[in-house]
Design a protein around this motif. Structure first.
Motif, mmCIF file in Angstrom:
data_model
loop_
_atom_site.group_PDB
_atom_site.id
_atom_site.type_symbol
_atom_site.label_atom_id
_atom_site.label_comp_id
_atom_site.label_asym_id
_atom_site.label_seq_id
_atom_site.Cartn_x
_atom_site.Cartn_y
_atom_site.Cartn_z
ATOM 1 N N GLN A 1 0.922 -1.384 -0.038
ATOM 2 C CA GLN A 1 -0.139 -0.195 0.197
ATOM 3 C C GLN A 1 0.784 1.308 0.243
ATOM 4 N N ALA A 2 1.913 1.336 0.741
ATOM 5 C CA ALA A 2 2.746 2.370 0.845
ATOM 6 C C ALA A 2 3.495 2.760 -0.482
ATOM 7 N N GLN A 3 3.880 1.421 -1.133
ATOM 8 C CA GLN A 3 4.753 1.322 -2.340
ATOM 9 C C GLN A 3 3.622 1.977 -3.491
ATOM 10 N N LEU A 4 2.439 1.586 -3.258
ATOM 11 C CA LEU A 4 1.415 2.281 -4.556
ATOM 12 C C LEU A 4 1.250 3.659 -4.266
ATOM 13 N N LEU A 5 0.991 4.218 -2.903
ATOM 14 C CA LEU A 5 0.902 5.524 -2.871
ATOM 15 C C LEU A 5 2.091 6.236 -3.271
ATOM 16 N N ASP A 6 3.260 5.839 -3.089
ATOM 17 C CA ASP A 6 4.579 6.433 -3.460
ATOM 18 C C ASP A 6 4.620 6.540 -5.187
ATOM 19 N N ILE A 7 4.118 4.989 -5.617
ATOM 20 C CA ILE A 7 4.398 5.323 -7.043
ATOM 21 C C ILE A 7 3.125 6.157 -7.729
ATOM 22 N N SER A 8 1.963 6.261 -7.035
ATOM 23 C CA SER A 8 1.068 7.159 -7.538
ATOM 24 C C SER A 8 1.380 8.798 -7.419
ATOM 25 N N ARG A 9 1.925 8.825 -6.337
ATOM 26 C CA ARG A 9 2.175 10.315 -5.977
ATOM 27 C C ARG A 9 3.418 10.653 -7.164
ATOM 28 N N THR A 10 4.590 9.842 -7.416
ATOM 29 C CA THR A 10 5.453 9.929 -8.627
ATOM 30 C C THR A 10 4.930 10.287 -9.678
ATOM 31 N N LEU A 11 3.859 9.346 -10.168
ATOM 32 C CA LEU A 11 3.178 9.658 -11.617
ATOM 33 C C LEU A 11 2.242 10.766 -11.418
ATOM 34 N N LEU A 12 1.745 11.188 -10.303
ATOM 35 C CA LEU A 12 0.926 12.743 -10.346
ATOM 36 C C LEU A 12 1.867 13.810 -10.617
ATOM 37 N N ALA A 13 2.819 13.687 -9.784
ATOM 38 C CA ALA A 13 3.873 14.740 -9.944
ATOM 39 C C ALA A 13 4.402 15.156 -11.442
ATOM 40 N N ARG A 14 4.437 14.102 -12.308
ATOM 41 C CA ARG A 14 4.888 13.979 -13.660
ATOM 42 C C ARG A 14 3.669 14.685 -14.598
ATOM 43 N N LEU A 15 2.493 13.967 -14.298
ATOM 44 C CA LEU A 15 1.437 14.099 -15.063
ATOM 45 C C LEU A 15 0.389 15.253 -14.790
ATOM 46 N N ALA A 16 0.403 15.668 -13.564
ATOM 47 C CA ALA A 16 -0.519 16.644 -12.880
ATOM 48 C C ALA A 16 0.153 17.309 -11.826
ATOM 49 N N PRO A 17 1.183 17.969 -11.819
ATOM 50 C CA PRO A 17 2.061 18.663 -10.895
ATOM 51 C C PRO A 17 0.915 19.449 -10.313
ATOM 52 N N GLY A 18 1.084 19.313 -8.630
ATOM 53 C CA GLY A 18 0.385 19.955 -7.840
ATOM 54 C C GLY A 18 -0.959 19.714 -7.667
ATOM 55 N N ALA A 19 -1.533 18.579 -8.363
ATOM 56 C CA ALA A 19 -2.832 18.127 -8.277
ATOM 57 C C ALA A 19 -3.584 17.753 -7.001
ATOM 58 N N GLU A 20 -2.536 17.001 -6.397
ATOM 59 C CA GLU A 20 -3.103 16.506 -5.191
ATOM 60 C C GLU A 20 -3.143 17.528 -4.123
ATOM 61 N N ASP A 21 -2.065 18.596 -4.208
ATOM 62 C CA ASP A 21 -2.153 19.836 -3.207
ATOM 63 C C ASP A 21 -3.130 20.713 -3.622
ATOM 64 N N HIS A 22 -3.446 20.800 -5.049
ATOM 65 C CA HIS A 22 -4.486 21.739 -5.220
ATOM 66 C C HIS A 22 -5.764 21.360 -4.710
#
Length: 164
Positions: free
Chosen positions: A135-156
């Protein structure tokens, strides 16, 4: 790393497995949520966003930004939700060109019912199958992909929901 333009065998297997797994997971969760609420998963997700927002209300443009969806699609979805009595469209008092989507009591009740099924489905079909490390790895992978594909999306999205 493989040559440009080609995936190596492991990369291809990873891509194929990931895309199929998440497509099937999304379809299963959609079936489960729709069976309990009658709503497509995307409509349920809009109700979730509204429930987290201050006064259970968001500008239509903010819904489009948070979901990375075209405004016309959000407008259509909100119109369908309004027809069902799950949300109401409200004019912005300070800008008459803007509209808000506001969660209704019926929408909140539907969300509670569907939410139980959504959580059950997510646990049964994903979280109960993964170890805490996975689960922790999946979260890390997802955040890595989001940072590339939609920078700031999670924080926004977090910021918008907290600031309202």
């Amino acid at each position: 790393m493989s040559t440009e333009g080609c995936l190596d065998t492991d990369e291809e297997r990873t891509w194929d497995a990931a895309t199929l797994a998440f497509r099937l997971l999304d379809q299963q969760v959609e079936r489960d949520v729709q069976a309990s609420s009658g709503l497509p998963l995307t409509y349920y997700e809009l109700l979730v966003l509204l429930s987290k927002a201050h006064r259970h209300s968001l500008r239509m443009s903010e819904l489009a930004e948070i979901t990375h969806t075209r405004p016309s699609r959000i407008s259509h979805a909100v119109a369908k939700l309004a027809e069902g009595g799950f949300v109401e469209r409200v004019h912005c008092e300070s800008d008459r060109r803007s509209w808000f989507a506001k969660l209704t009591d019926k929408g909140a009740q539907t969300l509670r019912t569907a939410g139980v099924e959504h959580v059950r489905s997510m646990r049964e079909n994903m979280f109960d199958l993964l170890s805490p490390e996975q689960q922790a790895q999946l979260l890390d992978i997802s955040r890595t992909l989001l940072a590339r594909l939609a920078p700031g999306a999670e924080d926004h999205a977090t910021r918008v929901l907290q600031d309202l």
